[in-house]
Design an enzyme around this catalytic site. Structure first.
Site, PDB file in Angstrom:
ATOM      1  N   HIS A 238       0.825  -1.213   0.000  1.00  0.00           N
ATOM      2  CA  HIS A 238       0.000   0.000   0.000  1.00  0.00           C
ATOM      3  C   HIS A 238       0.863   1.269   0.000  1.00  0.00           C
ATOM      4  CE1 HIS A 238      -3.345  -2.608   1.253  1.00  0.00           C
ATOM      5  NE2 HIS A 238      -2.542  -3.103   2.179  1.00  0.00           N
TER       6      HIS A 238
HETATM    7  C1  BDR Z   1      -2.682   0.831   5.408  1.00  0.00           C
HETATM    8  O1  BDR Z   1      -2.888   0.369   6.735  1.00  0.00           O
HETATM    9  C2  BDR Z   1      -1.684  -0.078   7.287  1.00  0.00           C
HETATM   10  O2  BDR Z   1      -1.840  -1.324   7.863  1.00  0.00           O
HETATM   11  C3  BDR Z   1      -0.648  -0.081   6.187  1.00  0.00           C
HETATM   12  O3  BDR Z   1       0.609   0.306   6.683  1.00  0.00           O
HETATM   13  C4  BDR Z   1      -1.190   0.911   5.189  1.00  0.00           C
HETATM   14  O4  BDR Z   1      -0.740   2.216   5.459  1.00  0.00           O
HETATM   15  C5  BDR Z   1      -3.408  -0.085   4.452  1.00  0.00           C
HETATM   16  O5  BDR Z   1      -4.775  -0.111   4.743  1.00  0.00           O
END
Ligand code: BDR
Ligand code: CA
Length: 314
Positions: A238
């Protein structure tokens, strides 16, 4: 072209770590600071992990310690199931001895001190950014753009609830404030990041290199194994997709939209409402839609392997 000055606001976090490494490895951006926020794990861990990464990467930049929880919500649980108790799935780096600056004043200082407008890349909950906007509105208006990993649009809306992504769900009041503020925003949501999947096999140059970056990335990718994911399975990266979009705008396409955040809904708290027709407001956001996944994987592999080689040589 000179490097674009950026600050990463972060809650490391496995994918946050890769995002920070990608920024540190890329000459297109000039990483001016890291500011930690509570999110994936509590602030003592996220700030400690940010400082430890700065040490590993030998970054001569300030590290800030920001908000220890959401603006208003008090019912938050952290997510050790995804990132482990320490944020790095049990593969903590050596503890840093760096001192921290207060996070929100650090954001303001870096914006004011920069000759060129700063791009802020928030890859955790938006609490620090909302505090910046509330406490230093004139300074915040000088920001070039917020490139936010958060939310979801169209076909993929949520990963904590059916309609809410973690970073927005954690502090929906902060997110609503930031989306309404008026600085240009790029939203890199789950609909995009779920296309940006990476497994070990997609980083062949990095793992052939075998230095300190390869070692920690190997541990971190395997960390997802703790949540029942196949070691060879490709997982969404992500946060590094947001950084990649600043480095190389061709990594994904965007569409303009009006985006607002649900912060009072009984069932939909933390949902990003993405209105492509802009019937409910003027466009305030460029929403990432189509990812060039090969280009993204190649960028990660080439940059992280070069970083690994440079740290190994010293
Ligand atoms: C986001 O949530 C976190 O767990 C990850 O680091 C990312 O920023 C994804 O939904
Ligand atoms: Ca994150």
């Amino acid at each position: 072209m000179s490097a674009r000055p950026i600050v990463i606001d972060t809650d490391p976090g496995i994918d946050d770590a890769l995002a920070i490494m990608l920024a540190a490895a890329s000459p297109e951006v000039d990483l001016r600071g890291l500011v930690a926020v509570a999110g994936n794990v509590g602030l003592p861990y996220t700030s400690g992990n940010a400082a430890a990464l700065a040490d590993l990467l030998r970054l001569d930049i300030p590290v800030g310690k920001g908000a220890s929880g959401p603006l208003w919500r008090r019912d938050i649980d952290f997510t050790p199931d995804v990132h482990g108790e320490d944020g790095f799935a049990g593969h903590s780096l050596p503890v840093s001895t760096r001192s921290f600056e207060p996070g929100v004043p650090l954001l303001a200082r870096l914006i004011e001190e920069s000759a060129d407008p700063i791009t802020i890349v928030p890859i955790g909950p938006l609490t620090n950014i909302a505090m910046l906007v509330n406490e230093y509105p004139e300074t915040a208006r000088k920001v070039e753009r917020f490139v936010i990993m958060g939310g979801g649009a169209f076909d993929v809306l949520g990963n904590v609830t059916p309609v809410a992504e973690f970073n927005i769900w954690f502090d929906p009041d902060a997110a609503a404030r930031v989306f309404a503020f008026g600085v240009p925003i790029t939203m890199v949501g789950l609909n995009a990041t779920h296309q940006a999947t990476v497994a070990r096999k997609h980083l062949p140059r990095l793992f052939a290199s075998g230095g300190p970056v390869a070692e920690i990335v190997g541990h971190l990718l395997a960390g997802y194994h703790n949540v029942g994911v196949d070691m060879e399975a490709a997982m969404p990266q992500h946060d590094s997709l947001a950084v990649a979009g600043v480095i190389d705008p061709d990594v994904f396409t965007t569409v303009p939209a009006f985006v607002d955040v649900e912060n009072v809904g009984r069932l939909t708290s933390g949902m990003t409402l993405v209105d492509r027709a802009c019937e409910s407001g003027e466009p305030n956001c460029d929403v990432a839609v189509k990812v060039d996944v090969e280009r993204f994987r190649d960028l990660l592999d080439s940059r992280l392997s070069a970083l690994d080689a440079s740290l190994r040589q010293d």
